[in-house]
Each structure stands twice: as C-alpha cells, then as structure tokens.
Write a protein that holds these residues in place. Sequence first.
Motif, PDB file in Angstrom:
ATOM      1  N   TYR A   1      37.911  41.048  38.990  1.00  0.00           N
ATOM      2  CA  TYR A   1      38.658  40.003  39.692  1.00  0.00           C
ATOM      3  C   TYR A   1      39.748  40.592  40.589  1.00  0.00           C
TER       4      TYR A   1
ATOM      5  N   GLY B   1      39.180  38.160  32.323  1.00  0.00           N
ATOM      6  CA  GLY B   1      37.861  37.817  31.786  1.00  0.00           C
ATOM      7  C   GLY B   1      37.977  36.947  30.541  1.00  0.00           C
ATOM      8  N   LYS B   2      38.925  37.298  29.661  1.00  0.00           N
ATOM      9  CA  LYS B   2      39.141  36.532  28.425  1.00  0.00           C
ATOM     10  C   LYS B   2      39.642  35.114  28.750  1.00  0.00           C
TER      11      LYS B   2
ATOM     12  N   TYR C   1      30.952  43.306  40.878  1.00  0.00           N
ATOM     13  CA  TYR C   1      30.476  43.239  39.489  1.00  0.00           C
ATOM     14  C   TYR C   1      30.100  44.639  39.029  1.00  0.00           C
TER      15      TYR C   1
ATOM     16  N   GLU D   1      36.775  33.112  29.739  1.00  0.00           N
ATOM     17  CA  GLU D   1      35.991  32.691  28.555  1.00  0.00           C
ATOM     18  C   GLU D   1      36.645  31.485  27.901  1.00  0.00           C
TER      19      GLU D   1
ATOM     20  N   ARG E   1      30.511  37.331  27.302  1.00  0.00           N
ATOM     21  CA  ARG E   1      30.420  38.169  28.481  1.00  0.00           C
ATOM     22  C   ARG E   1      29.011  38.560  28.856  1.00  0.00           C
TER      23      ARG E   1
ATOM     24  N   ASN F   1      41.989  43.376  34.052  1.00  0.00           N
ATOM     25  CA  ASN F   1      40.778  42.641  34.419  1.00  0.00           C
ATOM     26  C   ASN F   1      40.167  42.004  33.171  1.00  0.00           C
ATOM     27  N   ARG F   2      40.280  42.745  32.074  1.00  0.00           N
ATOM     28  CA  ARG F   2      39.704  42.240  30.838  1.00  0.00           C
ATOM     29  C   ARG F   2      40.434  40.973  30.374  1.00  0.00           C
TER      30      ARG F   2
ATOM     31  N   HIS G   1      30.836  33.568  37.386  1.00  0.00           N
ATOM     32  CA  HIS G   1      31.739  34.247  36.450  1.00  0.00           C
ATOM     33  C   HIS G   1      30.995  34.966  35.318  1.00  0.00           C
ATOM     34  N   PHE G   2      29.831  34.422  34.942  1.00  0.00           N
ATOM     35  CA  PHE G   2      29.082  35.021  33.823  1.00  0.00           C
ATOM     36  C   PHE G   2      27.612  35.186  34.188  1.00  0.00           C
TER      37      PHE G   2
ATOM     38  N   PRO H   1      35.154  36.717  41.593  1.00  0.00           N
ATOM     39  CA  PRO H   1      35.186  38.180  41.481  1.00  0.00           C
ATOM     40  C   PRO H   1      34.959  38.874  42.832  1.00  0.00           C
TER      41      PRO H   1
ATOM     42  N   GLN I   1      29.480  42.620  34.734  1.00  0.00           N
ATOM     43  CA  GLN I   1      30.848  42.213  34.465  1.00  0.00           C
ATOM     44  C   GLN I   1      31.656  42.048  35.732  1.00  0.00           C
TER      45      GLN I   1
END
Length: 700
Positions: A152, A169-170, A43, A173, A145, A165-166, A208-209, A40, A149
């Motif tokens: 990226y 993120g998925k 954040y 995951e 998440r 971006n979401r 990442h998390f 990323p 957050q």
Amino acid sequence: MSQILQTPIEFLKGVGPSRGELLRKELSIYKYDDLVQLFPNRYIDRTRYYKINELVTTNAEVQLIGKIISLKTIEQKRGKRLVASFKDETGIMELVWFQGQKWIRENLKLNVEVVIFGRCSSFNGIFNMPHPEIELLSEHQKSLRSALQPVYPSTETLVNRGISNRTVGKLMEALFSEPQLNFTEVLPDYLVNELKLISKNKAIFNIHFPKSNEDLAKAQFRLKFEELFFIQLQLITKNLIHKHKIKGHPFTSVGTYFHEFYNRHLPFALTNAQKRVLKEIRNDMGNPAQMNRLLQGDVGSGKTIVAFMSMLLAIDNNFQACLMAPTEILANQHFKGLSELASLLNLKISILTGSTKASERKIIHEELENGTLQILIGTHALLEDKVKFKSLGLAIIDEQHRFGVEQRSKLWKKNTIPPHVLVMTATPIPRTLAMSLYGDLDISVIDELPPGRKPIQTVHRFDSNRLKVWKFIREEIAKGRQIYIVYPLIQESEKMDYKDLMDGYESISRDFPLPDYAISIVHGQMKPTDKEAEMQRFIKGKTQIMVATTVIEVGVNVPNASVMIIESAERFGLSQLHQLRGRVGRGAEQSYCILMTSHKLSEDSKIRMETMTRTNDGFEIAEVDLKLRGPGDLMGTQQSGILNLKIADIVKDRAILELARHHALKILKNDASLQKPEHSTLRKAFLELTQKQNIWNYIS
C-alpha cells in the motif's frame, strides 16, 4: 453504498484515536470508505517460500520459514544494533534491527516456527535481512491474506510510527470482516454485461485480496474503467451544460475590422491549419453559448495572428478583448507584437502588469469602463477586482498550465454574460491528457508551420566535441547570425548551477573575445531592468551570443538567432528542451539546436536526446515525455487537481480511458440528464460524486 462505509476510521478494530489521527494526516483517510479506496501500488507474490541455501543477493523481497534461535546486541559507532540468528533445515542467517530494539526484544519468541519476509543482502558470506516482517506460522496460515500480497502507499512518518504495510493489511482484514460491508453497483446492468465486468463487490474484494493474477486483472480493469468513466461523465456533462446553460454573446457580424485586416494587412498568407482554426472559433463565437476552446500549436505556428483576428471579431461586435500571459516578459512581447497589428487599424490597446505605474493604471481603468480601450494585454493583474470592463467579449489566456482553473473563472465574472474563452498553449498536450484534463474544452490544433520556415536541425554532442561546436559557432556568427547558450538552473542546486553559468560565461568570453564578439548574459539573480537591457542588446544585434539560464524558455523572439546550444541537456525535461529549441528557427535561415551532455547518461536521458534529434513534432515529444514522467509532473501541480486518480493511470490505461469516454458519450447522447430507469443507480452515484468532488465550482 452501505452506511458502515461512513464510519470514522478510529472505530475500526486496530485503529483507535492516535492511529486515526496519523492516517488522517498522512493518507487523508477519514472514514472506512477512504481506507477501501487506498488501492495497492503493487503486489508481491507470496506463494513461494525460500530456503536459506537458495538465497541470492537480488533486491527482491523473499519469505522464509524457520526459527529464531538467539539474540545479541552489537555496539556500533553510533548506537547499537540488534542481531538475531534465524535457522531453517538448510542453514543459518541473520536478522538485523537498527531501531525499535526494545519492543522487538520483548516480543520476539525464540524457537517457535515463524515466517519472515523482507529484502536480503549478504555480508562476509552470511545473508542478513534488515527489519524483517515476522509472523507466527500458525497465524500466517489462518489469515485472510492472499498469495499476492498488496503493497500500500505509505509515508516515512507512518513507517516510523509503527504503521507498516503489514499493519495496513491487518486493518483491511478487519474492515473486510465486517458483516454489513457491501458495495452498491453503480454502473448500469447492460454496460456491466456488454463489457463483461465483474461486480463492484467482487472487484473491491479482489483488489485487496487477490487469489490469482487473473482475479487481480479483472478487478483492476473494472475499477479503472469505473474511475475514468465517471471523470468523463463529469467532463462531458460540463461541456454540455456549458453549451446549453452558459449563455455567451453571439458575435453575429463579421465586420469591417476583420475584413479590412484580412484583405489589406495580413503580414503573410494564413496556413490551412490557421484558416481551419479561425473557422472553428468563428462558429463558436457565432453561437449564443460561451466558447471554451483550447488552441494548441507548436512554438512558431502562428497562434498570435489567430488570437488577434479573434479579438477583431469581438471588437466588430462592439465588445472588448483581453489577453492574459503568465509573465511580464511574455505580456510585453505580446503587447509589442499586437500593438504593431492594432496600429494598422487604429485600435486602442494597453498593457497592465504588476509594474504599471498608478497614474497609468488610473487611465487604463477609466478607458476600460467607458469602452474606449478595445484591447488589454496583461499578467494576472487583469484578475484584480478593480479591473472592470465596459463589455468584455473575449478573454484569451496564454500558456495554460501556469493558470489554475479558479483564475479562468475569475475572468468569466468580468461580465454579466461570461466572455468567450480561448486558451492558447505552445506546450503540446498529448491526446490522452487533453481528453482527461481539458475534456470540458473544445480543442483546436494548428499543426503546420508557416511557409518558408525550415525545420530546425538537432544534434547531440558530448562535451569532448566542444572545440568543433565552437568552430561551428564562429562560422555562423561570420554569416551574421546570433547564438543562444543555455545553462540549467534548478532550485535545489542553485549555487552550483550559478557557478556553472559563471564559469561557462568566463570560458566563452575567453574563446570569443572583444572586440570581435560581444556577449549578453541573463540569469535569475539580475534585476528585471538589467535583464531587460541585456535582452534588448541581443534583440538589436549588438551582441552575438546570449548566455542564459532557462529564463528564455518562454517568449523571446529574435528572428536572427539561428543556433541554440543547451548545456547539460540531460538535466532538462523533454518539454523544456522542445520549448528552448523553439526559440530559434524564427527567421528564414536554417537553424540548429545542439544538445551538449557528458558521456554518463541515464536510460531516460538517452531516450530524451534520441527523441529530440529524431523529431520536431511537439505532440510526439509530449507523448514520450508523458511516458517518462507521468501525468502529474507534466501538468504541474495545479493541474493534477482533477487527476486525483486512485487506481487508473492516464498513460498506461489509455485504452481503458478511450473506452470509458466512448461509453460516457454514448450514454449522455441518448439520456443527457440520466433520467431513464436503467440509469437510476448511475444518476445517484454521479450526483454523490459531483457533490464530493466539485469540478463544477467554476461553472456556477
């Protein structure tokens, strides 16, 4: 590294062939491992949920919980926009879409609790959020998440094609839900313990998390250290290989040419810095390993004489020497300066550039091969295969960043045993960058000016003071001095800049009329012959004022020029300003540099003007420039090749870089080929990395 990381990216849940193609093209993500390495940029703190009545118009991203209660389409001048009313217990706001409306209409659920996220603005007292991210509250609560957050790296194409971006993120995951995902520890246990680093697995997960700022900081430190550590291992190993494997010609005798020149023909006494550097070069060339040295010295510090004396060492040992410069103007200037010195010793010297006639080339090629030509100066014409030396012993490259690494290696191949290499640059390179970019070269610095040189006085003046500046010019010309006036020329605004230059030239001609004053003009649209003629008029003193675009940035030497005026100085970078300033102050007279700007200055421009007026030290200027511009820009594109950093930042992480270099040196000192049992994982990782990221291709 677990096998799963080699899986092609399209097999990841949620990717598929078309998204896979996009990720490959836009972000060079080919397999799972590349996605893991997409770190990323920043954040966002998503621990806070705002209420509508708490919103203020800042440009910050906020998230709210509420329901969408209605939808309407509004016609506008071009196209339509879709507007939704979003409500929580404190008020109502609008969500707006200008694109992708059909999909949103079909997928939006009314009167269900959702979490929205985006930037707010207000219009007529009502808050609105364009293109928000929307997620069902029930989904939001159960996702992997974290509160912080990640945002990226992305491209416009990705966003337009629905990979937000979401979405990334998925995908992360999905990737981190794979049961076999595991990262092998690559650093030796004792190092991990000594530096109190967290494990590789933990670091990758937390980048990442991250659950907290503290976890994030530990993960960043661990990954930045590892990245810089491996780069330093590569560079230091390369330097060691060089010293052991790459044979060089040992120049055993310091012979007649060198002694005669030193004792009888030196135009002025060498400074201590020049003596120190010559000694370093003599030591290098005396060894049977190839010299690879970077010689840094500010404009006017006397690098040329050091280069010439290094050539004499080669010639004394029956070898030839060459000097390669990035432009014809520079090559000609070197040729002129070095010919004067070479003639004192009856040495044969020639120049080879793109504009050398075929008949002259033929003679040069012959004399190079039979060894009668001792010194050859040129541009990259020297790299052509046709150019063959009888025995090239020393290759000098001027103004490094203009030449890529591959070009350096081409020069090496001009002899069975590669020649010694000396790279000269007048662009001071801050230590941090030098450690990362040229960690494989040994570095010499000439850090004192020749005696009799007065430091240039630099002042910053606004356009409104122009009359006073013109008065000052008249006074200097009356003392017999010459003046440069430089205008910016930038590709994007070339027509405008050209017009500024011409307008400037006309107004200067009015204020400094013939016959009392004569003006030269040089710019990029002139033919090379006209340019050269104008330059010569100025060099010979037939004109007092030279109006030019940045063409004079590198090269020209006019000892009588004592004033450099830089117009629209706010449009130049720091290193450019410093290079231009170095065009004056070549003689014994006091010289001046005047930075002209408008009153409107950005913060960065103010820092640049303040730095220039405060110091003449190129290294200090380079450090400030690096902070303002970042490493990629500073080195020009070819050089950022090796600096393809995924997470570390050379400027901000200087302390980590020094730590990494310290530990890499320590390990290689005790175990150069990483054979000890405690280094087995390190060795494996190191070999994998060097195969993948070949910074060795020009050693072989």
